[in-house]
Design an enzyme around this catalytic site. Structure first.
Site, PDB file in Angstrom:
ATOM      1  N   HIS A  50     -24.413  49.258  44.790  1.00 17.02           N
ATOM      2  CA  HIS A  50     -24.753  48.571  46.043  1.00 17.02           C
ATOM      3  C   HIS A  50     -24.899  49.569  47.191  1.00 17.02           C
ATOM      4  CE1 HIS A  50     -20.748  48.452  48.104  1.00 17.02           C
ATOM      5  NE2 HIS A  50     -20.231  48.299  46.905  1.00 17.02           N
TER       6      HIS A  50
ATOM      7  N   GLU B  93     -23.362  43.460  49.318  1.00 11.54           N
ATOM      8  CA  GLU B  93     -22.247  43.260  48.392  1.00 11.54           C
ATOM      9  C   GLU B  93     -20.933  43.075  49.133  1.00 11.54           C
ATOM     10  OE1 GLU B  93     -18.844  44.315  45.781  1.00 11.54           O
ATOM     11  OE2 GLU B  93     -19.504  45.271  47.632  1.00 11.54           O
TER      12      GLU B  93
ATOM     13  N   HIS C 209     -12.816  51.561  51.839  1.00 13.35           N
ATOM     14  CA  HIS C 209     -13.021  50.818  53.087  1.00 13.35           C
ATOM     15  C   HIS C 209     -12.331  51.458  54.288  1.00 13.35           C
ATOM     16  CE1 HIS C 209     -13.744  46.789  50.698  1.00 13.35           C
ATOM     17  NE2 HIS C 209     -14.595  47.761  50.369  1.00 13.35           N
TER      18      HIS C 209
ATOM     19  N   ASP D 157     -17.635  54.190  48.003  1.00  7.83           N
ATOM     20  CA  ASP D 157     -17.954  52.771  47.854  1.00  7.83           C
ATOM     21  C   ASP D 157     -19.178  52.423  48.703  1.00  7.83           C
ATOM     22  OD1 ASP D 157     -17.813  50.076  47.220  1.00  7.83           O
ATOM     23  OD2 ASP D 157     -16.171  49.664  48.596  1.00  7.83           O
TER      24      ASP D 157
END
Length: 473
Positions: free
Chosen positions: A291, A337, A436, A303
Site C-alpha cells: 500500500h 489502506e 505509525h 509501513d
C-alpha cells in the site's frame, strides 16, 4: 530429477506423501491422496529460473535507492495529501519508464483528515510538556483546548470498574504492549469507551513494545451517527507509565490537551496498476501488492514504502531477466489502506467480474525486513504447489509456509471474490518500534534484507503465474 537441487529432494519426497486431508483449512470435499503428477517435473524445470531470480535480486542496491527516492522526495503519504498524489504521479511515470504494460491509476474515494497543531501539558504535580500525536480521525478539542484531571486505567475492564471516577476526566490508558491484535483495541475503541462513561478526553499509551519518547498514531473507530465523540491522542509509553506511577502515589494529575485537527470531505486518490502480460493466459492474473499511502508522520518507509518497492522490484526483476510467465503479473499499490482499506474495496468492486480469473493475490505489508516465508489462505489442493515453489527459497531462509492468514488488502479479494491470498512474512522484531511514528524512516530498513524480500516475492509470484495448471481454488 537429477537436475533438481539436492536440498529440495527431501522436501519433494515429503510433498508427494503429505497427509493433506488433515491440514488446517482443508476443503469439505476430499482432496487427492497425492499431489498432481505434474508437480515434480514442474519443480525440476523451475529450479534454474528460481536461482536466476534469487541471484538477480541481490546484484545491486537499486531497490533501496528507489525506496529512498520515494520516501525522501515525498515524505509521509496520508490520504487526501499532496504528498500522496505526487508520489503516485511519480510511481506511474517510473513504471512507464520501466516498460510495464497497462500502467494507470484507478480512482478511489478516501477520507481526508488533516493534523493541525497539537500539544499536551501536565500542569500538576509539575509542569511538563508531553509528546503527543492525535489518533487518525480524532475530533479537535474546542479552541484553547481542554483541561482536566487524569484518570489512569489499564484497559476497558479497569475503566468499567472505575466508571464513576471517569466523569469529567481525561482518561489515560496505560496498557503495555503484548501483541498488536490485543493492544491495538485500546487505540481503535479507546475514545468510544471513555466517552460512554463521561470522560472529556482520551489518551493512550502508544501501541508498540519499544519507545524513545516516540508516540504512535493509527486509525480509530468513530462510532455510529449520534455517538458522543471526544478528542483521542497517543502519548509515549514513558509518559503513560509515569502518569500511572504518580496516580499510584496518590498525586493529583492535571492535564491540558489541545488538538487543532480537521476532517474534510472525502478526496480522490488512486490505486496504482501495472502489468507484465501473460504469454498464454493473459486473462488470468496474479496480483503482487503493497500500500502506497501511509500515516502523516515519519516517511512511511517501513509501513509500507518498503513493501511497495519490494513488490514493484520483484516484477521489474522478472522483466529484466526477460521472463514472461503464462499468466499476467499485476502490480497493485493500494491507496487508503491506513484509513480503512479503501483501495482494496474499490478494486474489488471495479474488478468484480474478473475476480474469478484472479489466481492469487499477494501482499507485502509487514515491513521489508528479513523475509521468512508466506502466510497462505487457499485450498488444500493448492498447498503442494505453493510449498513446492517455496522450497526454492530455503537457501535464503524464506521458504516457510504457514496457513490461514493474509494481509488486510488481499483479504478483501479473498472474502469478496474467493481469491487465494498470500502475505509475505518477515522478521517483525523491530516492526512495531517504528510503526505509525516519526521513527518510520528509510534508515530503519536494510538494503540486503529488502533485496531478499524482492527475491522471495519474485520466485513465488513468477512461479505461480507460470504453473502448467491454474493454482487450484
Amino acid at each position: 530429477m537429477r537436475h533438481l537441487p539436492c536440498t529440495l529432494l527431501p522436501l519433494l519426497a515429503t510433498l508427494l506423501t503429505w497427509p493433506w486431508s488433515v491440514c488446517p483449512g482443508a476443503e469439505s470435499a476430499a482432496a487427492p491422496a497425492t499431489p498432481d503428477p505434474r508437480l515434480a517435473p514442474t519443480l525440476e524445470a523451475y529450479a534454474p529460473v528460481a536461482a536466476r531470480l534469487i541471484a538477480g535480486a541481490q546484484e545491486s542496491d537499486a531497490a533501496y535507492r528507489r525506496l529512498a527516492e520515494l520516501c525522501d522526495t515525498f515524505g509521509p503519504r496520508i490520504t487526501g495529501s499532496t504528498n500522496l498524489e505526487s508520489a503516485i504521479d511519480w510511481v506511474l511515470e517510473q513504471l512507464r519508464r520501466d516498460g510495464f504494460s497497462n500502467v494507470h491509476g484507478e480512482p478511489v474515494a478516501v477520507p481526508h483528515w488533516v493534523r493541525g497543531r497539537e500539544s499536551l501539558e501536565m500542569l500538576l504535580p509539575r509542569p511538563h510538556a508531553m509528546r503527543v500525536l492525535g489518533v487518525g480521525g480524532t475530533i479537535p478539542t474546542p479552541p484553547g483546548g481542554i483541561e482536566g484531571e487524569a484518570l489512569v486505567v489499564r484497559d476497558f475492564a479497569d475503566l468499567k470498574a472505575r466508571a464513576a471516577e471517569a466523569v469529567g476526566k481525561i482518561v489515560v490508558y496505560d496498557l503495555p504492549f503484548t501483541e498488536y491484535g490485543t493492544t491495538v483495541a485500546i487505540r481503535t475503541r479507546g475514545a468510544l469507551e471513555a466517552a460512554r462513561v463521561g470522560a472529556i478526553g482520551s489518551l493512550i499509551r502508544s501501541v508498540g513494545p519499544f519507545s524513545m519518547q516516540t508516540p504512535h498514531t493509527g486509525m480509530m473507530e468513530q462510532g455510529a451517527a449520534g455517538t458522543r465523540r471526544i478528542p483521542h491522542a497517543a502519548i509515549t509509553s514513558e509518559d503513560a507509565a509515569m502518569l500511572r506511577r504518580m496516580q499510584e502515589r496518590g498525586a493529583r494529575i492535571q492535564l491540558h490537551l489541545a488538538l487543532e485537527n480537521e476532517s474534510l470531505p472525502n478526496a480522490t486518490s488512486r490505486n496504482v496498476v501495472a502489468e507484465i502480460p501473460g504469454r498464454e493466459f493473459p486473462q488470468e492474473v496474479v496480483v503482487v501488492s503493497g500500500h502506497i499511502d501511509s500515516w502523516d508522520v515519519g516517511q512511511g518507509a517501513v509501513d509500507d514504502g518498503g513493501g511497495c518497492i519490494a513488490a514493484w522490484e520483484a516484477l521489474r526483476l522478472v522483466k529484466r531477466l526477460g521472463l514472461q510467465p503464462r499468466r499476467t503479473l499485476r502490480l497493485v499499490l493500494w491507496t487508503g489502506e491506513e484509513s480503512g482499506i479503501w483501495g482494496a474495496k474499490a478494486y474489488r468492486e471495479a474488478h468484480a467480474a474478473e475476480l474469478a480469473r484472479h489466481v492469487l493475490a499477494m501482499e507485502s505489508d509487514r515491513g521489508a525486513f528479513a523475509p521468512e516465508g508466506f502466510a497462505f489462505t487457499g485450498s488444500e489442493r493448492a498447498q503442494p504447489w505453493v510449498r513446492g515453489l517455496a522450497a526454492f527459497l530455503e537457501p535464503i531462509h524464506s521458504g516457510h509456509i504457514t496457513l490461514g492468514n493474509g494481509g488486510m488488502d488481499v483479504m478483501e479479494l479473498l472474502q469478496g471474490g474467493g481469491v487465494p491470498a498470500m502475505d509475505l512474512v518477515v522478521d517483525r522484531t523491530r516492526y512495531f518500534w517504528y510503526h505509525h511514528s516519526d521513527a518510520d524512516t528509510v534508515d530503519k530498513l536494510d538494503p540486503k534484507e529488502l533485496n531478499l524480500c524482492v527475491a522471495t516475492l519474485a520466485v513465488m509470484a513468477h512461479g505461480v503465474a507460470d504453473l502448467p495448471i491454474t493454482l487450484p481454488r
